[in-house]
Scaffold this active site. Structure first.
Site, PDB file in Angstrom:
ATOM      1  N   LYS A  84       0.468  -0.872  -0.150  1.00  0.00           N
ATOM      2  CA  LYS A  84       0.047  -0.276   0.095  1.00  0.00           C
ATOM      3  C   LYS A  84       0.812   1.271   0.152  1.00  0.00           C
ATOM      4  CE  LYS A  84      -4.396   1.018   2.667  1.00  0.00           C
ATOM      5  NZ  LYS A  84      -5.332   0.460   3.778  1.00  0.00           N
TER       6      LYS A  84
HETATM    7  C1  E4P Z   1      -8.270   1.528   3.489  1.00  0.00           C
HETATM    8  O1  E4P Z   1      -7.241   0.594   3.107  1.00  0.00           O
HETATM    9  C2  E4P Z   1      -7.882   2.695   4.647  1.00  0.00           C
HETATM   10  O2  E4P Z   1      -7.132   1.562   5.716  1.00  0.00           O
HETATM   11  C3  E4P Z   1      -9.303   2.656   5.826  1.00  0.00           C
HETATM   12  O3  E4P Z   1     -10.507   2.392   5.100  1.00  0.00           O
HETATM   13  C4  E4P Z   1      -9.763   4.379   5.881  1.00  0.00           C
HETATM   14  O4  E4P Z   1     -11.019   4.178   6.277  1.00  0.00           O
HETATM   15  P1  E4P Z   1     -11.385   5.106   7.725  1.00  0.00           P
HETATM   16  O5  E4P Z   1     -11.694   6.262   6.907  1.00  0.00           O
HETATM   17  O6  E4P Z   1     -12.099   4.760   8.752  1.00  0.00           O
HETATM   18  O7  E4P Z   1     -10.256   5.947   9.166  1.00  0.00           O
END
Ligand code: E4P
Length: 219
Positions: A84
């Site tokens: 990522k």
């Molecule tokens: C995506 O890969 C992120 O880890 C995640 O969806 C972020 O979500 P949040 O805005 O609830 O922290």
């Protein structure tokens, strides 16, 4: 549509996996902190061993050379790991390099169609538009999903649209209607997807009637 769970908790991943509908996992540094995972590589490996599908593991370097080095190490953790990478200039350069090397990436922190277009051109495997965080600032997270799907379809980009920052079932419904490839969500949202009060009251009625009928016929 693929369902990913957005967590670093092994217990939550096991629970979602046991439902039989889990296609992968996304993690991020905040989720790793919440889980108290001190050995990053060991924790990601444990997650990768639990599921058959893709597991996104986020790098924390922010300059190209360091990002590429860190990403190559993360990519070694398991066959189903996806690196990522944040959507910054050095991140896009990193994704291009990794893509040329056959390393799969999830380009994260996407908040605009232009960012998504650049990520696809760089060869990202997944793009992660954050719906909930846009909604939080009175912007339209779902509009972004629809626009990215349309742009990718129009030009035949293979980058998969991974709807992220999902807060409730309607985000999942609208992402599915828009044609997103994946929805990543917390365990409580996955559980809410199958709930309906008419299912519960309907089942209760069926079981009550059946019980009464059994007594009637002396069973
Ligand atoms: C995506 O890969 C992120 O880890 C995640 O969806 C972020 O979500 P949040 O805005 O609830 O922290």
């Amino acid at each position: 549509m693929k369902f990913f769970i957005d967590t670093a908790s092994l217990d939550e991943i096991r629970e979602a996996h046991d439902m039989g509908v889990l296609d992968g996992v996304t993690t991020n540094p905040s989720l790793m902190k919440k889980e108290g995972a001190e050995d990053f590589h060991a924790h990601i490996k444990a997650i990768c061993d639990l599921v058959d599908g893709d597991v996104s593991a986020e790098i924390v370097s922010t300059e190209y050379d360091a990002m590429v080095d860190e990403a190559r190490e993360v990519a070694q953790i398991a066959d189903n790991v996806v690196v990522k990478v944040p959507l910054i200039l050095d991140g896009i350069k990193t994704i291009k390099t990794l893509s040329d090397e056959g390393i799969r990436t999830n380009c994260t922190l996407c908040f605009s169609p232009t960012q998504a277009l650049i990520a696809a051109k760089a060869g990202a495997t997944y793009i992660s538009p954050f719906i909930g965080r846009l909604d939080d600032i009175s912007s339209d997270g779902m509009k972004l999903i629809r626009e990215i799907v349309q742009i990718y379809d129009q030009y035949g980009y293979e980058t998969e649209v991974l709807a992220a920052s999902i807060r409730h079932p309607m985000h999942v419904v609208e992402s599915a209607l828009a044609g997103a490839d994946v929805a990543t969500m917390p365990l409580d949202v996955i559980k809410k997807l199958l709930k309906h009060p008419l299912t519960d009251s309907g089942l209760e009625r069926f079981l009550t009637d059946w019980e009464a009928y059994q007594q009637e016929i002396g069973q």
